[in-house]
Design a protein around this motif. Sequence first.
Motif, PDB file in Angstrom:
ATOM      1  N   THR A 110      14.273 -10.334 -41.424  1.00 33.55           N
ATOM      2  CA  THR A 110      14.271  -8.871 -41.289  1.00 33.55           C
ATOM      3  C   THR A 110      15.674  -8.401 -40.938  1.00 33.55           C
ATOM      4  N   ALA A 111      16.238  -7.583 -41.794  1.00 39.65           N
ATOM      5  CA  ALA A 111      17.629  -7.123 -41.617  1.00 39.65           C
ATOM      6  C   ALA A 111      17.649  -5.855 -40.758  1.00 39.65           C
ATOM      7  N   HIS A 112      17.144  -5.955 -39.504  1.00 39.07           N
ATOM      8  CA  HIS A 112      17.078  -4.798 -38.621  1.00 39.07           C
ATOM      9  C   HIS A 112      18.221  -4.787 -37.613  1.00 39.07           C
ATOM     10  N   TYR A 113      19.241  -5.583 -37.862  1.00 36.90           N
ATOM     11  CA  TYR A 113      20.333  -5.709 -36.889  1.00 36.90           C
ATOM     12  C   TYR A 113      21.172  -4.427 -36.869  1.00 36.90           C
ATOM     13  N   ASP A 114      21.569  -4.036 -35.657  1.00 36.16           N
ATOM     14  CA  ASP A 114      22.409  -2.841 -35.515  1.00 36.16           C
ATOM     15  C   ASP A 114      23.837  -3.092 -35.972  1.00 36.16           C
ATOM     16  N   ASP A 115      24.280  -4.332 -35.854  1.00 27.63           N
ATOM     17  CA  ASP A 115      25.656  -4.652 -36.238  1.00 27.63           C
ATOM     18  C   ASP A 115      25.740  -4.857 -37.747  1.00 27.63           C
ATOM     19  N   GLU A 116      26.737  -4.252 -38.335  1.00 25.43           N
ATOM     20  CA  GLU A 116      26.890  -4.316 -39.794  1.00 25.43           C
ATOM     21  C   GLU A 116      27.104  -5.742 -40.275  1.00 25.43           C
ATOM     22  N   GLU A 117      27.895  -6.531 -39.522  1.00 22.72           N
ATOM     23  CA  GLU A 117      28.176  -7.898 -39.942  1.00 22.72           C
ATOM     24  C   GLU A 117      26.913  -8.758 -39.978  1.00 22.72           C
ATOM     25  N   LEU A 118      26.077  -8.651 -38.922  1.00 17.79           N
ATOM     26  CA  LEU A 118      24.840  -9.431 -38.880  1.00 17.79           C
ATOM     27  C   LEU A 118      23.860  -8.970 -39.957  1.00 17.79           C
ATOM     28  N   ALA A 119      23.817  -7.673 -40.203  1.00 15.49           N
ATOM     29  CA  ALA A 119      22.947  -7.176 -41.278  1.00 15.49           C
ATOM     30  C   ALA A 119      23.392  -7.726 -42.633  1.00 15.49           C
ATOM     31  N   ASP A 120      24.709  -7.823 -42.837  1.00 10.60           N
ATOM     32  CA  ASP A 120      25.223  -8.396 -44.087  1.00 10.60           C
ATOM     33  C   ASP A 120      24.844  -9.870 -44.212  1.00 10.60           C
ATOM     34  N   ILE A 121      24.945 -10.610 -43.079  1.00  7.17           N
ATOM     35  CA  ILE A 121      24.574 -12.033 -43.115  1.00  7.17           C
ATOM     36  C   ILE A 121      23.093 -12.183 -43.447  1.00  7.17           C
ATOM     37  N   ALA A 122      22.230 -11.368 -42.819  1.00  5.45           N
ATOM     38  CA  ALA A 122      20.798 -11.440 -43.095  1.00  5.45           C
ATOM     39  C   ALA A 122      20.499 -11.112 -44.554  1.00  5.45           C
TER      40      ALA A 122
END
Length: 426
Positions: A183-195
């Motif tokens: 689930t790409a619910h991360y607030d940080d853009e970098e972590l969302a990109d990794i997911a």
Amino acid sequence: MKASLSRRLFRTIFAVGLINVLVTLIAVEFIYEDMEDTILRLELAQERAYLEQGIGEAGRQGWHSSLLTAVYHPDGATDELPEIFRGRPVPFSAEVMIGDKTYLISIERTANRAGVLYLAQDISLLESREDVMQVGMTLLGLCMLLLCFALARVGTRRIAGPLHGLSRHIAHIHPGTAFTRITAHYDDEELADIAATLNHLLDTLEAYVQREKSLVSLASHELRTPVAVIAGALDVLEQRNSLGEADRRTVARIRRAADEMRADVETLLKLARRSGADDEAEDVALTESVREVVTELESGAPEHAGRITCYATGPAPTVQADPALVRMLLRNLIQNAIRHTPDRVNIHIGADSLRIVDTGAGLPEHVRARLADGSDRRVPEDGLGLFIVRLICERLQWRLEIRRSDEGGTVLELLFAPPGAPPVQG
């Protein structure tokens, strides 16, 4: 041992905070000392200017208050100076400890008279307050360090926490099951990109796995059909009763080869599916299985007849496993040994192990490394025999050990678990 990203982040954040605390304390101490020194010397200079104006013609003069002691000593005077000024050069300016008191002493020649003006200001109270201030600064520094420690812990958790969560999610993804998307619910853009990137990779892998499963199913059908045709044709030939003795022996060999091919196809398809849910576990008499494999190899290749000897050191062991997997495992091990030695091959069967001894030139280094490294999943280009052996051992939860492999020969030991015993641990 790999370094921990969390520890590195914590050490970095705490080190930055520690440096800031030290720089702040040193700067405050320096500024305070400079301000104190400047103020005291300015006050003393004003006192000096005021006293010089009051110096008369009467010779030596003195002034004394609760904090200031001043003496004007004209040139040529023989009067003895107070103890606080004795033996000090002219000019002189410094803080001096006398007993339990601290004085700021200033000795300079007067501008309008031929003499020397001695000044001593008592700064003991100021020094005691400075000591109290230093204790307060030390306590403040400790509080700031504790705050830095807490901020470093919180900052590390906020930065590394999502990474740990992502790692735990990835760890629960297994090739044998449907891939659960991240689930790409991360607030940080970098972590969302990794997911998002990992989800794209999982989509590709799942499509690849589904394609491989389809190929395995197709191969299962396509390989079984010609084997069934061969078996049916052999049945027709036998039913005609028109074959001579030599032809019947040939047909029997063909039937054995067809049966072996069918069993091998089923076994390889089981290994390709990676799941052991369809394995048909039953009690297998290992000594009997070994002898059947030896007979099969000798009948298929007459030049091997008499070269394989079996030794049983105790009661015939029984293992609970899929008979097809056990037979393929034994055949590959024995066949590999007899192909690579011109001499005899000895098989020693124990209660919980089976040892195969040959007198060949030993296994190549890369083959020994491949057998020892259970994480190497690449299909070798120089033969599938020992690769299949390792896959079957993993499926059966057995272990294969290389006891010796040199110019004098190779000793392989297969460790298995009898019925009711726990699996062999690696």
